[in-house]
Scaffold this motif. Structure first.
Motif, PDB file in Angstrom:
ATOM      1  N   LEU A 123      23.038  37.865  58.648  1.00  0.00           N
ATOM      2  CA  LEU A 123      23.532  38.967  59.483  1.00  0.00           C
ATOM      3  C   LEU A 123      24.831  38.560  60.192  1.00  0.00           C
ATOM      4  CD1 LEU A 123      22.352  41.859  60.747  1.00  0.00           C
ATOM      5  CD2 LEU A 123      22.684  40.463  62.753  1.00  0.00           C
ATOM      6  N   HIS A 124      24.866  37.331  60.704  1.00  0.00           N
ATOM      7  CA  HIS A 124      26.103  36.837  61.340  1.00  0.00           C
ATOM      8  C   HIS A 124      27.255  36.903  60.331  1.00  0.00           C
ATOM      9  CE1 HIS A 124      24.716  34.982  65.226  1.00  0.00           C
ATOM     10  NE2 HIS A 124      23.562  35.021  64.619  1.00  0.00           N
ATOM     11  N   HIS A 125      26.954  36.487  59.106  1.00  0.00           N
ATOM     12  CA  HIS A 125      27.974  36.471  58.049  1.00  0.00           C
ATOM     13  C   HIS A 125      28.522  37.884  57.810  1.00  0.00           C
ATOM     14  CE1 HIS A 125      29.692  35.603  54.040  1.00  0.00           C
ATOM     15  NE2 HIS A 125      29.166  36.772  53.724  1.00  0.00           N
ATOM     16  N   CYS A 126      27.611  38.880  57.721  1.00  0.00           N
ATOM     17  CA  CYS A 126      28.040  40.265  57.454  1.00  0.00           C
ATOM     18  C   CYS A 126      29.000  40.747  58.533  1.00  0.00           C
ATOM     19  CB  CYS A 126      26.849  41.218  57.446  1.00  0.00           C
ATOM     20  SG  CYS A 126      25.803  41.028  56.038  1.00  0.00           S
ATOM     21  N   VAL A 127      28.678  40.461  59.796  1.00  0.00           N
ATOM     22  CA  VAL A 127      29.521  40.939  60.905  1.00  0.00           C
ATOM     23  C   VAL A 127      30.907  40.314  60.791  1.00  0.00           C
ATOM     24  CG1 VAL A 127      29.823  40.909  63.407  1.00  0.00           C
ATOM     25  CG2 VAL A 127      27.568  41.372  62.431  1.00  0.00           C
ATOM     26  N   ARG A 128      30.929  39.021  60.555  1.00  0.00           N
ATOM     27  CA  ARG A 128      32.224  38.337  60.456  1.00  0.00           C
ATOM     28  C   ARG A 128      33.069  38.890  59.308  1.00  0.00           C
ATOM     29  NH1 ARG A 128      33.597  32.523  62.066  1.00  0.00           N
ATOM     30  NH2 ARG A 128      35.287  31.907  60.709  1.00  0.00           N
ATOM     31  N   ALA A 154      29.716  44.363  53.398  1.00  0.00           N
ATOM     32  CA  ALA A 154      29.138  43.051  53.094  1.00  0.00           C
ATOM     33  C   ALA A 154      27.628  43.165  52.968  1.00  0.00           C
ATOM     34  CB  ALA A 154      29.512  42.073  54.204  1.00  0.00           C
ATOM     35  N   SER A 155      27.113  44.403  52.936  1.00  0.00           N
ATOM     36  CA  SER A 155      25.674  44.579  53.111  1.00  0.00           C
ATOM     37  C   SER A 155      24.849  44.149  51.909  1.00  0.00           C
ATOM     38  CB  SER A 155      25.360  46.028  53.461  1.00  0.00           C
ATOM     39  OG  SER A 155      25.861  46.862  52.461  1.00  0.00           O
ATOM     40  N   ASP A 156      25.471  44.037  50.712  1.00  0.00           N
ATOM     41  CA  ASP A 156      24.650  43.607  49.574  1.00  0.00           C
ATOM     42  C   ASP A 156      24.503  42.082  49.533  1.00  0.00           C
ATOM     43  OD1 ASP A 156      27.121  42.773  48.846  1.00  0.00           O
ATOM     44  OD2 ASP A 156      27.269  43.972  47.024  1.00  0.00           O
ATOM     45  N   LEU A 157      25.190  41.374  50.417  1.00  0.00           N
ATOM     46  CA  LEU A 157      25.112  39.913  50.532  1.00  0.00           C
ATOM     47  C   LEU A 157      25.603  39.183  49.289  1.00  0.00           C
ATOM     48  CD1 LEU A 157      21.737  39.525  52.442  1.00  0.00           C
ATOM     49  CD2 LEU A 157      24.035  39.212  53.350  1.00  0.00           C
ATOM     50  N   PHE A 158      26.216  39.939  48.378  1.00  0.00           N
ATOM     51  CA  PHE A 158      26.725  39.323  47.162  1.00  0.00           C
ATOM     52  C   PHE A 158      27.722  38.211  47.521  1.00  0.00           C
ATOM     53  CE2 PHE A 158      29.729  39.149  43.607  1.00  0.00           C
ATOM     54  CZ  PHE A 158      28.846  38.822  42.599  1.00  0.00           C
ATOM     55  N   GLY A 159      28.614  38.531  48.463  1.00  0.00           N
ATOM     56  CA  GLY A 159      29.642  37.569  48.880  1.00  0.00           C
ATOM     57  C   GLY A 159      29.024  36.335  49.514  1.00  0.00           C
ATOM     58  N   TYR A 160      27.936  36.539  50.261  1.00  0.00           N
ATOM     59  CA  TYR A 160      27.264  35.418  50.922  1.00  0.00           C
ATOM     60  C   TYR A 160      26.746  34.430  49.867  1.00  0.00           C
ATOM     61  CZ  TYR A 160      23.563  32.911  53.419  1.00  0.00           C
ATOM     62  OH  TYR A 160      22.751  31.930  53.935  1.00  0.00           O
ATOM     63  N   TYR A 161      26.015  34.960  48.889  1.00  0.00           N
ATOM     64  CA  TYR A 161      25.441  34.062  47.878  1.00  0.00           C
ATOM     65  C   TYR A 161      26.529  33.443  46.999  1.00  0.00           C
ATOM     66  CZ  TYR A 161      20.844  35.730  49.224  1.00  0.00           C
ATOM     67  OH  TYR A 161      19.723  36.002  49.943  1.00  0.00           O
ATOM     68  N   ASN A 202      28.186  27.320  57.182  1.00  0.00           N
ATOM     69  CA  ASN A 202      28.314  28.601  57.882  1.00  0.00           C
ATOM     70  C   ASN A 202      29.130  28.392  59.156  1.00  0.00           C
ATOM     71  OD1 ASN A 202      27.748  31.002  59.426  1.00  0.00           O
ATOM     72  ND2 ASN A 202      25.983  31.354  58.092  1.00  0.00           N
ATOM     73  N   GLN A 203      30.231  29.129  59.292  1.00  0.00           N
ATOM     74  CA  GLN A 203      31.132  28.928  60.427  1.00  0.00           C
ATOM     75  C   GLN A 203      30.736  29.767  61.645  1.00  0.00           C
ATOM     76  OE1 GLN A 203      33.864  26.449  60.157  1.00  0.00           O
ATOM     77  NE2 GLN A 203      32.204  26.083  58.685  1.00  0.00           N
TER      78      GLN A 203
END
Ligand code: 16G
Ligand code: MG
Length: 504
Positions: free
Chosen positions: A159-164, A173-180, A376-377
């Protein structure tokens, strides 16, 4: 008979209506603790709507903020929320008082401003009441006119990642594709294809982390993740997970000493490792030591610990990093200090919260660039941290035993004590390791410490539970136990605690 039933039902319905109305008018006086609001889920319905309003206001009608509905490592019956600020970090401390005021205000006193162009990202953990509480957050956001981006069941760091990402210009960023993708690409840049495969069992504490672990399966060079204690396999955080293993020093449920194990908590922002039949725990201090010793070969590294750091880890780090600091307990404190220290600022609490901050992220040394994407920054991320650990162990060609052997922990003991009012204890602002008040209690602790070989002890009021925490370490386990118990008695004597003492 029918009339009686109708009357009884009518009376019951009226009673429920009146009770609900009163609850809205006089919500519980919740406190914004170390990591947000946390309480029995039944007490949170009004607060959650207000949190939605506050998050929208914080975005100033322009930027994204976030609300994660979770009580992290607490028991299943508890819930809570973490508010994510516009930079993807934790809510600025200056806003905590405002959050408290809003959560406690009678409905008639709540003023809701318009925040039409804002976005609030709402996520939740796997607790059964989290969906309903997240709906309340969304209702609060809607009252301001801001948009809700519901990312569903996610880990707190996701969730922190999506906000950033949203505030850095990502469309969605909601599909979290970028996160993974970021995790996989960064890890695979450090560990080349063809590296012999290691299996890592991740004890997910019955929580959301298992979903992330499953997503990463089969994508990482030389690393096969296996989710153990998935949602539904065990009761959330009970007898498993990072908090249980680090505090109790006992194997989690479904532990197998023949397999490599790490443990995360209910919202996947803490990580510890464990191994062997004699059950050894590699906690946040050891993770910091491993990462600092590796990264320190390539750049100037600073490290931030809390007073709970084991003295042996402090001694180890003091000769290997360029700067070593102590901050108050809680991610917001350690994170802020680490962001302001050397090229690379590492922080880990012994309980497994931590990350590596690349403070000149635009130009990390070439070799460290993938580490800068992997870590994670915004906040500690158990999954990203496990990949960092595995990558460094591979680069060093180390087993868990090799890693564990870098230093030996000093024996330590943590206890807690209930007292009538924990606000009676006022710790110092810098490190929370000395009491400014009551002075006599601090003097009594100093006296006990001075009589204990290699003794160190402190007490501080918890920010998440209604208890005082006691920490002691010494040259031997019996001495550490005795020192902790003596400090516990001193707290009870000074503050009128009756019973309520106990482990961790
Ligand atoms: C929360 C904090 C953690 C801290 C712990 C201390 C975050 C995200 N989590 O879990 O960092 O170590 O509280 O608990 O900040 P205590 O105040 O009850 O000792
Ligand atoms: Mg957590």
């Amino acid at each position: 008979m029918r009339d009686v039933v109708v009357v009884v039902l009518a009376v019951a319905a009226t009673a429920v209506f009146v009770w609900k109305k009163r609850r809205r008018q006089r919500p519980p006086q919740l406190k914004y603790g170390t990591a947000g609001f946390r309480a029995d889920a039944k007490l949170l319905w009004v607060a959650m709507e207000r949190v939605g309003i506050l998050a929208a206001i914080r975005g100033g009608g322009k930027k994204a903020t976030g609300v994660m509905v979770t009580a992290s490592h607490n028991p299943e019956r508890d819930n809570g929320c973490k508010i994510v600020d516009t930079d993807g970090g934790m809510l600025a401390e200056a806003w905590e008082g405002r959050a408290e005021e809003l959560a406690r205000a009678p409905e008639a006193e709540v003023r809701v401003p318009r925040c039409d162009d804002g976005v609030v990202v709402v996520g939740r953990d796997t607790r059964r009441h989290s969906r309903g509480l997240a709906d309340r957050v969304k209702r609060g956001v809607a009252r301001t006119g801001a948009r809700v981006l519901d990312v569903g069941v996610v880990t707190t760091p996701q969730l922190h990642h999506c906000v950033r990402e949203l505030n850095e210009g990502a469309a969605d960023a909601s599909d979290l594709f970028g996160y993974y993708r970021k995790l996989v690409e960064a890890y695979n840049r450090i560990v080349p294809p063809g590296t012999p495969t290691v299996e890592l069992c991740v004890d997910c504490a019955g929580g959301v982390g298992a979903l992330a672990v499953e997503k990463l399966r089969g994508l990482l060079n030389g690393l096969e993740l296996v989710a153990v204690n998935r949602v539904g396999d065990v009761e959330l955080n009970r007898g498993c997970g990072a908090e249980f293993v680090q505090k109790e020093r006992k194997p989690p449920r479904n532990y197998d000493p023949r397999r490599r194990f790490c443990c995360i908590d209910g919202d996947a922002d803490r990580l510890v490792y464990c191994y062997g039949r004699d059950f050894r725990v590699l906690d946040g201090d050891k993770i910091a030591a491993l990462l600092a010793s590796y990264l320190g070969e390539y750049c100037r590294v600073g490290c931030v610990q809390t007073a709970y750091a084991n003295g042996a880890s402090t001694a180890y780090l003091s000769t290997r990093v360029d700067s070593l600091a102590t901050a108050k307990t809680g991610v917001k404190h350690v994170h802020a200090k680490a962001a302001d220290i050397m090229d690379v600022g590492i922080y880990f609490e012994p309980n497994g919260h931590g990350t590596v901050l690349f403070n000149n992220a635009k130009s990390p040394p070439e070799r460290l660039a993938p580490f800068a994407s992997l870590a994670n920054q915004c906040v500690g991320d158990a999954i990203a941290d496990a990949l960092l650990v595995e990558a460094v162990l591979k680069l060093r060609n180390w087993s868990l035993e090799d890693w564990d052997a870098i230093y030996d922990d000093l024996p330590s003991r943590q206890l807690k004590q209930k007292i009538p009012d924990r606000a009676l204890l006022v710790p110092d602002e810098e490190t929370e390791s000395r009491l400014l008040h009551p002075e006599t209690l601090q003097l009594a602790i100093d006296d006990l410490v001075s009589k204990t070989p290699r003794g160190r002890a402190f007490v501080r009021p918890s920010g998440t539970e209604d208890v005082v925490r006691i920490y002691a370490e010494a040259a031997s386990q019996p001495d550490a136990d005795a020192l902790a118990r003596a400090c516990q008695r001193a707290v009870a004597d000074a503050c009128g605690g009756g019973g309520g003492g106990g482990g961790i």
